[in-house]
Design a protein around this motif. Structure first.
Motif, PDB file in Angstrom:
ATOM      1  N   LEU A  40       0.906  -1.232  -0.194  1.00 41.05           N
ATOM      2  CA  LEU A  40       0.079  -0.076   0.135  1.00 41.05           C
ATOM      3  C   LEU A  40       1.044   1.212   0.047  1.00 41.05           C
ATOM      4  O   LEU A  40       0.340   2.366  -0.717  1.00 41.05           O
ATOM      5  CB  LEU A  40      -0.970   0.088   1.118  1.00 41.05           C
ATOM      6  N   GLN A  58       1.690   2.610  -3.391  1.00 41.38           N
ATOM      7  CA  GLN A  58       0.162   3.075  -4.083  1.00 41.38           C
ATOM      8  C   GLN A  58       0.016   4.596  -3.337  1.00 41.38           C
ATOM      9  O   GLN A  58      -0.194   5.473  -4.004  1.00 41.38           O
ATOM     10  CB  GLN A  58      -0.788   2.422  -3.332  1.00 41.38           C
ATOM     11  N   ARG A  70      -7.768  -5.341   7.698  1.00 45.10           N
ATOM     12  CA  ARG A  70      -9.024  -5.587   6.697  1.00 45.10           C
ATOM     13  C   ARG A  70      -8.935  -3.980   5.901  1.00 45.10           C
ATOM     14  O   ARG A  70      -9.314  -3.840   4.664  1.00 45.10           O
ATOM     15  CB  ARG A  70     -10.361  -5.536   7.195  1.00 45.10           C
ATOM     16  N   LYS A  79      -6.499  -3.599   3.036  1.00 43.12           N
ATOM     17  CA  LYS A  79      -7.069  -4.164   1.863  1.00 43.12           C
ATOM     18  C   LYS A  79      -7.970  -3.525   1.109  1.00 43.12           C
ATOM     19  O   LYS A  79      -8.221  -3.248  -0.034  1.00 43.12           O
ATOM     20  CB  LYS A  79      -7.657  -5.663   2.435  1.00 43.12           C
ATOM     21  N   LYS A  80      -9.016  -2.906   2.025  1.00 47.18           N
ATOM     22  CA  LYS A  80      -9.899  -1.983   1.425  1.00 47.18           C
ATOM     23  C   LYS A  80      -9.609  -0.824   0.687  1.00 47.18           C
ATOM     24  O   LYS A  80      -9.720  -0.504  -0.305  1.00 47.18           O
ATOM     25  CB  LYS A  80     -11.076  -1.759   2.368  1.00 47.18           C
ATOM     26  N   ARG A 128      -6.569  -0.406  -0.413  1.00 47.59           N
ATOM     27  CA  ARG A 128      -5.886  -0.856  -1.640  1.00 47.59           C
ATOM     28  C   ARG A 128      -6.850  -0.766  -2.914  1.00 47.59           C
ATOM     29  O   ARG A 128      -6.440  -0.451  -3.918  1.00 47.59           O
ATOM     30  CB  ARG A 128      -4.990  -2.171  -1.397  1.00 47.59           C
ATOM     31  N   LYS A 129      -7.537  -1.608  -2.543  1.00 45.93           N
ATOM     32  CA  LYS A 129      -8.884  -1.689  -3.384  1.00 45.93           C
ATOM     33  C   LYS A 129      -9.390  -0.524  -4.023  1.00 45.93           C
ATOM     34  O   LYS A 129      -9.502  -0.331  -5.299  1.00 45.93           O
ATOM     35  CB  LYS A 129      -9.931  -2.554  -3.017  1.00 45.93           C
ATOM     36  N   ILE A 130      -9.586   0.453  -3.010  1.00 45.95           N
ATOM     37  CA  ILE A 130     -10.324   1.790  -3.511  1.00 45.95           C
ATOM     38  C   ILE A 130      -9.325   2.465  -4.338  1.00 45.95           C
ATOM     39  O   ILE A 130      -9.553   3.047  -5.272  1.00 45.95           O
ATOM     40  CB  ILE A 130     -10.732   2.554  -2.236  1.00 45.95           C
ATOM     41  N   GLU A 141      -6.833   1.274  -5.975  1.00 44.02           N
ATOM     42  CA  GLU A 141      -6.869   0.679  -7.539  1.00 44.02           C
ATOM     43  C   GLU A 141      -7.921   1.240  -8.309  1.00 44.02           C
ATOM     44  O   GLU A 141      -7.865   1.226  -9.544  1.00 44.02           O
ATOM     45  CB  GLU A 141      -6.557  -1.031  -7.239  1.00 44.02           C
ATOM     46  N   GLU A 142      -8.994   1.182  -7.674  1.00 43.05           N
ATOM     47  CA  GLU A 142     -10.161   1.435  -8.668  1.00 43.05           C
ATOM     48  C   GLU A 142     -10.102   2.899  -9.022  1.00 43.05           C
ATOM     49  O   GLU A 142     -10.500   3.320 -10.013  1.00 43.05           O
ATOM     50  CB  GLU A 142     -11.643   1.318  -7.706  1.00 43.05           C
TER      51      GLU A 142
END
Lengths: 306, 176
Positions: B106, B109, B163, B166-167, B169-171, B173-174
């Motif tokens: 992360l 990112q 958690r 992870k969340k 990182r996903k945000i 990435e989107e």
């Protein structure tokens, strides 16, 4: 560079504008933050020194009329204080009524609650012919230091005490305020903090003194002395004395949980105050003091506070 | 006194406003400094740093007539950066153990994300994860201290951090 370290440096990535979105979390982090009075004073001293502000002649934590007299009442301690100011006046009437008999009231010494306006006026009028001096800034000084500073400037210091969030023993304000030119020998009132008022477990004396503070602050806000107010309204409002004669519960009521008043503007408070001054006053005089017997209208006749 | 009143005072009487700012925010800034620097600096150093924070706030604010929307946010940023500088000057890494490899992933990112997007992403984690994330990575608070202050178990805090990473990182990435 170690990536892990960069994540902990997230503050580098966020400006103050970015952080506004996260303000709630910051405020939550702020919860429970504590600092001792001494440490706060040390930090204040260091900060002012760095800012080039002299602690003795510069500004310190002091009362801020432009803020404290804001017309809209906000949440917080000052709000509670203001609310209780009127509550004190209201309760003074109610307590008297509830007692079902005349309560012995005495007018507080004028100097307890009125700024020495006459002295100030006289000083201004004669500024060209008498020796004057500037009131020094003693706000946040220790009370003894403040007294010495005022004396050194040629004034007669008059000590008053009030409950305040400022650390106990420190000066929170003066009247007249610093910077005013006064005739030497004039009285300058310096207000010393008694510390915060603890509603949880106050003594009877503290309750009484707190009520007295609140009472005077309402009138101060409107720029009136007690004498002015009484003259205008044909009343004689004073807090009951001696406080030892009052039940603690009555005094608590006097200091009041009048939450319904929170949110009122000062003007609204003042109107309530005037509305409550429907007392029948029967005064008589002694050699030393004016004593006033006060009877009040019944509580049912008081303005609806709901 | 709320922030609006404080800012009004700072504009009308900056010196008095500074005093009031210290009065209101010194405990908060001290907590930030202690969280980041406890055990690393003396109490005197920390007090000096806290006063530096207020000085920086004052000087910076005067330049833009205290056109500040959130004093808390403004002071938080100044305080945290000062603490980081102090931390770096002491040449010591944060006393933290990575939750897992996610932190490393992360971090890259984050370094490539602008502040607006990042703060939006952190805010979108939702409570209490936003607050936990900020306490952990913005203020550098230890998991056990976060747990104590939020009345949670340390293990729960760590799981939520994991958690949350992870969340996040996903945000990000989107968004990318």
């Amino acid at each position: 560079m170690d990536n892990k370290f960069e994540l902990y440096d997230i503050a580098d990535r966020l400006s103050d504008t970015d952080c506004e979105k996260l303000e709630t979390a910051f405020e939550n982090f702020r919860d429970g933050a504590e600092i001792g009075d001494e440490q706060k004073q040390r930090i204040l001293s260091m900060t002012l020194r760095k800012a080039g502000i002299d602690m003795t002649t510069g500004i310190k934590m002091k009362r801020t009329p432009d803020i404290e007299q804001a017309d809209t009442i906000h949440e917080g301690m000052s709000t509670v204080r203001r609310g209780r100011t009127l509550a004190a006046c209201i309760a003074a009437v109610l307590v008297a009524a509830a007692a079902g008999a005349a309560v012995f009231f005495t007018k507080l010494p004028t100097s307890d609650i009125e700024p020495p306006a006459e002295n100030l006026t006289a000083a201004h009028q004669t500024a060209e012919t008498v020796e004057t001096a500037e009131v020094p800034n003693v706000v946040l000084m220790d009370a003894d230091e403040a007294k010495a500073a005022l004396e050194a400037a040629g004034f007669v210091p008059i000590r008053r005490e009030q409950f305040d969030e400022t650390a106990a023993g420190l000066v929170i304000d003066t009247y007249p305020q610093h910077g005013e030119n006064l005739e030497k020998g004039s009285e300058v009132v310096y207000y010393v903090s008694r510390g915060s008022f603890d509603m949880a477990d106050p003594t009877t004396k503290e309750l009484y003194e707190y009520a007295m503070d609140l009472y005077s602050q309402t009138l101060d806000f409107h720029g009136e002395t007690l004498a002015d107010f009484n003259k205008e309204n044909g009343t004689d409002i004073a807090l009951p004395r001696p406080f030892e004669n009052m039940e603690k519960d009555q005094l608590k009521y006097l200091c009041g949980e009048y939450k319904e008043f929170l949110g009122m503007t000062y003007d609204e408070y003042y109107d309530y105050l005037r509305g409550l001054c429907v007392m029948t006053v029967d005064s008589f005089y002694t050699d030393e003091e004016i004593f006033t017997t006060v009877t009040a209208e019944t509580p049912e006749e008081l303005p609806d506070t709901e | 006194m709320n922030d609006s009143e404080l800012l009004r005072l700072l504009r009308s009487d900056p010196e008095l406003g500074l005093s009031k700012t210290v009065d209101i925010y010194s405990a908060y800034v001290l907590k930030i400094a202690h969280t980041k620097l406890n055990g690393l600096c003396s109490e005197e150093d920390i007090e000096e740093l806290v006063s530096d924070v207020f000085m920086a706030f004052y000087m910076s604010g005067k330049k833009n007539d205290f056109n500040i929307r959130s004093v808390t946010a403004y002071i938080s940023v100044i305080a945290e950066r000062r603490c980081i500088n102090m931390f770096r000057s002491k040449l010591r890494q944060p006393d933290t153990v990575p939750i897992d490899e996610l932190e490393y992933e992360l971090a890259e990112q984050v370094s490539n994300t602008n502040g607006d997007t990042l703060s939006q992403a952190v805010a979108s984690l939702g409570e209490p994860d936003t607050e936990i994330f900020l306490r952990k990575y913005y203020f550098g608070q230890k998991s056990e201290d976060i747990a104590r202050e939020l009345d949670m178990k340390t293990n729960t805090v760590n799981k939520r951090i994991s958690r949350g990473l992870k969340k996040l990182r996903k945000i990000l990435e989107e968004d990318a």
